[in-house]
Design an enzyme around this catalytic site. Structure first.
Site, mmCIF file in Angstrom:
data_model
loop_
_atom_site.group_PDB
_atom_site.id
_atom_site.type_symbol
_atom_site.label_atom_id
_atom_site.label_comp_id
_atom_site.label_asym_id
_atom_site.label_seq_id
_atom_site.Cartn_x
_atom_site.Cartn_y
_atom_site.Cartn_z
ATOM 1 N N GLY A 1 -154.800 -38.612 40.040
ATOM 2 C CA GLY A 1 -154.436 -37.206 40.011
ATOM 3 C C GLY A 1 -154.947 -36.375 41.168
ATOM 4 O O GLY A 1 -154.789 -35.155 41.170
ATOM 5 N N THR A 2 -155.534 -37.019 42.184
ATOM 6 C CA THR A 2 -156.064 -36.234 43.306
ATOM 7 C C THR A 2 -154.954 -35.491 44.046
ATOM 8 O O THR A 2 -155.136 -34.344 44.465
ATOM 9 C CB THR A 2 -156.837 -37.125 44.294
ATOM 10 N N GLY A 3 -153.803 -36.134 44.218
ATOM 11 C CA GLY A 3 -152.700 -35.479 44.917
ATOM 12 C C GLY A 3 -152.171 -34.281 44.159
ATOM 13 O O GLY A 3 -151.925 -33.210 44.742
ATOM 14 N N CYS A 4 -152.001 -34.455 42.851
ATOM 15 C CA CYS A 4 -151.550 -33.344 42.004
ATOM 16 C C CYS A 4 -152.550 -32.197 42.053
ATOM 17 O O CYS A 4 -152.178 -31.019 42.176
ATOM 18 C CB CYS A 4 -151.390 -33.806 40.551
ATOM 19 N N THR B 1 -159.828 -41.805 40.993
ATOM 20 C CA THR B 1 -159.125 -40.850 41.863
ATOM 21 C C THR B 1 -157.732 -40.506 41.319
ATOM 22 O O THR B 1 -156.912 -39.954 42.054
ATOM 23 C CB THR B 1 -158.973 -41.431 43.280
#
Length: 270
Positions: free
Chosen positions: A210-213, A208
């Site tokens: 880089g999910t926020g980016c 997971t």
């Protein structure tokens, strides 16, 4: 019709899963021309952040100015900002060049636990950048820091979203990945009047990174293309869910998501 353009102001991830690399990939997949202003160069991979080399605020400002004067973005997102001085420089550039559509992803801690924003910078973010934010996309731990509110329930999340709105964020979005319930994850948008929830199945995976980016970049791309906040929210949700559900399974730690998956599904369905 001319191509829409988006600028990411964030750190570089040498592992390619987060930061400007994730942002540019997401912009490209959603049909937006991506540009970048680097806040820092990091040495990182799926096992964590090994070192950070920040840019000077002046050099960061020159990057933003160069893009603004020639290519003028339709929307901007911020990610890892590192220091209060950088945030002040960004705000100065936004004001000087009349850049108003800004999506703030308040990146504070990397997946491996490394701190990416100090206490002074958090206060500057709240005081200087959030009041200029079209949208902000904190996860639950980030929302807790920004609001000083303990978040354990959906009602807590709604109150935190209202707090962020009072700070000046036009459209707060609080992501729910840190509090999955009954094998689902719910993200929350507050549009100033109504709370909108989107729920997806919880995917049991360690990949997971880089999910926020990626979520904030997808939101930025859609806003740059002219979507309203509700459509942009829905597409960003779908983009990230597909990216996690169709994992690449690379790296020995927290691996990256699959930025190709959303377009591949669209091509199959089209």
């Amino acid at each position: 019709m001319s191509i829409r353009k988006a600028l990411t102001i964030a750190g570089s991830d040498s592992g390619g899963g987060a930061g400007i690399q994730a942002d540019i990939k997401t912009f490209q997949e959603l049909g937006v021309f991506g540009m970048s202003a680097l806040t820092a160069v990091t040495a990182q991979n799926t096992q964590g952040v090994h070192s950070v080399f920040p840019m000077s605020p002046g050099e960061l400002g020159k990057q933003i100015e160069a893009v603004a004067l020639d290519l003028r973005p339709d929307a901007i997102k911020t990610g890892m900002l590192w220091s209060a001085e950088m945030i002040e420089e960004i705000v100065q550039q936004l004001e000087e060049h009349d850049l108003k559509v800004v999506i703030v992803d308040p990146v504070m801690i990397a997946k491996g636990g490394a701190s990416l924003l100090n206490d002074e910078a958090v206060e500057t973010l709240k005081r200087r950048l959030l009041p200029r934010a079209f949208a902000a996309t904190p996860n639950i731990p980030e929302a807790e820091v920004l609001t000083g509110r303990r978040i354990q329930t959906m009602d807590d999340r709604k109150k935190a979203a209202e707090d962020l709105h009072k700070l000046g964020v036009r459209y707060p979005i609080i992501k729910g990945g840190h509090l999955p319930e009954k094998k689902t994850v719910t993200d929350l948008l507050f549009d100033g009047e109504t709370f909108i929830e989107i729920t997806n199945p919880f995917i049991e995976t360690k990949h997971t990174h880089g999910t926020g980016c990626t979520f904030s970049a997808a939101l930025t791309a859609q806003i740059a293309k002219g979507s309203d906040i509700h459509e942009a929210f829905e597409i960003a949700e779908s983009f990230v869910h597909m990216a996690v559900a169709n994992g690449l399974n690379i790296g020995s730690g927290h691996g990256p998501t699959n930025h190709f998956a959303y377009k591949q599904r669209s091509m199959r369905e089209g």
